[in-house]
Design a protein around this motif. Structure first.
Motif, PDB file in Angstrom:
ATOM      1  N   GLU A  58      -2.257  -4.884   1.498  1.00 32.39           N
ATOM      2  CA  GLU A  58      -2.307  -3.862   0.451  1.00 32.39           C
ATOM      3  C   GLU A  58      -1.541  -4.271  -0.808  1.00 32.39           C
ATOM      4  O   GLU A  58      -0.635  -3.583  -1.259  1.00 32.39           O
ATOM      5  N   SER A  63      -6.655  -7.298  -3.803  1.00 29.26           N
ATOM      6  CA  SER A  63      -6.060  -6.968  -2.511  1.00 29.26           C
ATOM      7  C   SER A  63      -6.022  -8.193  -1.608  1.00 29.26           C
ATOM      8  O   SER A  63      -6.694  -9.205  -1.849  1.00 29.26           O
ATOM      9  N   THR A  86      -0.956   2.722   8.712  1.00 31.03           N
ATOM     10  CA  THR A  86      -1.654   3.891   8.202  1.00 31.03           C
ATOM     11  C   THR A  86      -3.145   3.688   8.426  1.00 31.03           C
ATOM     12  O   THR A  86      -3.603   2.566   8.682  1.00 31.03           O
ATOM     13  N   GLN A  87      -3.915   4.750   8.327  1.00 29.99           N
ATOM     14  CA  GLN A  87      -5.354   4.631   8.554  1.00 29.99           C
ATOM     15  C   GLN A  87      -5.981   3.639   7.589  1.00 29.99           C
ATOM     16  O   GLN A  87      -6.777   2.789   7.985  1.00 29.99           O
ATOM     17  N   LYS A  88      -5.594   3.713   6.316  1.00 32.64           N
ATOM     18  CA  LYS A  88      -6.151   2.803   5.320  1.00 32.64           C
ATOM     19  C   LYS A  88      -5.729   1.363   5.590  1.00 32.64           C
ATOM     20  O   LYS A  88      -6.541   0.438   5.554  1.00 32.64           O
ATOM     21  N   ALA A  92      -8.161  -1.829   6.905  1.00 30.23           N
ATOM     22  CA  ALA A  92      -8.280  -3.067   6.123  1.00 30.23           C
ATOM     23  C   ALA A  92      -7.887  -4.277   6.952  1.00 30.23           C
ATOM     24  O   ALA A  92      -8.511  -5.351   6.856  1.00 30.23           O
ATOM     25  N   SER A 196      -8.348   1.990  14.667  1.00 29.73           N
ATOM     26  CA  SER A 196      -9.265   1.622  13.585  1.00 29.73           C
ATOM     27  C   SER A 196     -10.363   0.692  14.084  1.00 29.73           C
ATOM     28  O   SER A 196     -11.518   0.784  13.654  1.00 29.73           O
TER      29      SER A 196
END
Length: 349
Positions: A58, A63, A86-88, A92, A196
């Motif tokens: 991130e 990115s 985190t979900q994000k 990724a 995820s």
């Protein structure tokens, strides 16, 4: 043995310091440089020629995921992704693993700094020997072979995997039909990444894919992934086979542990088809040997197609695996062993 030369790429000076502190504690590793963004990282890769990158998912600007895609296209090399859970961030990181990153490590939470990146040195050393591929990543949907008619013979598939396992598992599951045999998977990853990973595969492939829950029924067409965290995934041997989540210490240095899953299935070994995929260490090698001795069908991924030929190598050397199978042939092999009228024919051939 020459030290593994590492480039640390992270926009946070604190994270670069924590990663560097942990890596410098291992005499097998030499930190050759640091970069705070993709442009600095590109220049450092060209001038320093590191053996391994640690890469923040991130970063601002370009990115880590975008930089990884560029790196794998122009100069493929072993990369370990560093991400928040985190979900994000975890989504990724899983995407990065599918695109060729070797492994992923979660960033420390508040209050966990003393143990930050404890497993990273071993991962870096293992990554330095990994077979890295470029390209677009795993398939994005069911292939033609996955759409064939399949008649289940009541056997259950157990899969253990670690370093390089995300791409390997996606390759296998993309070649399974919607009514595939029940499958339980233990993949070594932090729990946020595992969630995820399950969501990603469920949205892309034919079978139903989910994180395993306590007492979830083991059913045809359902693939369940060990949740990790404080629990191991095991399997019951009652009239109706169920998932059991066991809260206990790490086994072979891992939680979830492949050996825990494999050993739990010994009472129903004649209904089990087990395989060990790419990964460092020996988790699962003892369990798969016990399963084979108890009557299970047992396979291991071959060296050529493995990112790290550790777990499957030991399973082959100790006699736990009856056959080495290339990754692209693993799904057909597992389906043949769990299809009515096919497994017995192959076994007697």
């Amino acid at each position: 043995m020459k030290p593994v030369r590492v480039l640390i790429v992270d926009d946070s000076s604190t994270m670069r310091h924590l990663i560097g502190f942990r890596l410098r504690s291992d005499p097998r590793i030499e930190i050759v440089g640091e970069a705070s963004n993709a442009e600095e990282a590109r220049r450092a890769v060209n001038t320093l020629s590191p053996d391994v990158l640690t890469l923040d998912v991130e970063m601002p600007g370009k990115s880590g995921l975008e930089f990884l895609a560029e790196l794998m296209r122009l100069n493929p090399m072993p990369v370990i992704m560093i991400s928040s859970e985190t979900q994000k961030g975890s989504a990724a990181a899983v995407e990065a693993l599918s695109r060729g990153a070797v492994d992923c490590v979660g960033k420390p939470r508040s209050g966990e700094l003393s143990d930050a990146f404890k497993a990273l040195p071993a991962l870096v050393v293992a990554a330095s020997t990994a077979k890295v591929r470029g390209g677009a990543g795993a398939p994005t949907g069911p292939t033609a072979s996955a759409l064939r008619n399949f008649v289940w013979n009541n056997k259950i598939i157990l899969i253990g995997s670690s370093t390089g396992g995300v791409d390997a598992l996606e390759t296998i599951i993309s070649n399974l039909p919607e009514n595939c045999p029940p499958i339980l998977i233990t993949q070594h990853m932090p729990p946020g990444f595992l969630s995820s990973f399950a969501q990603r595969m469920d949205s892309r492939y034919a079978p139903k894919i989910a994180v395993a829950e306590e007492n979830a029924l083991v059913e045809q067409g359902l693939v369940m992934i060990a949740p990790g965290g404080s629990h191991h995934l095991t399997i019951s041997s009652g009239t109706r086979t169920k998932c059991k989540l066991v809260e206990s210490p790490k086994v072979c240095g891992h939680r979830p542990s492949v050996d825990m899953l494999f050993n739990s299935a010994i009472p129903i070994a004649e209904r089990i088809v087990a395989t060990l995929l790419t990964g460092m260490g020996n988790d699962g090698a003892h369990g798969i040997l016990r399963l084979r001795k108890a009557g299970a069908r047992c396979f291991a991924q071959d060296e050529e197609s493995s990112v790290v030929w550790g777990m499957p190598r030991i399973a082959w050397m100790n006699g736990g695996a009856e056959k080495l199978v290339p990754l692209r042939a693993m799904a057909p092999e597992l389906l043949a062993a769990t299809e009515r009228g096919v497994s017995a024919v192959r076994r007697s051939a």
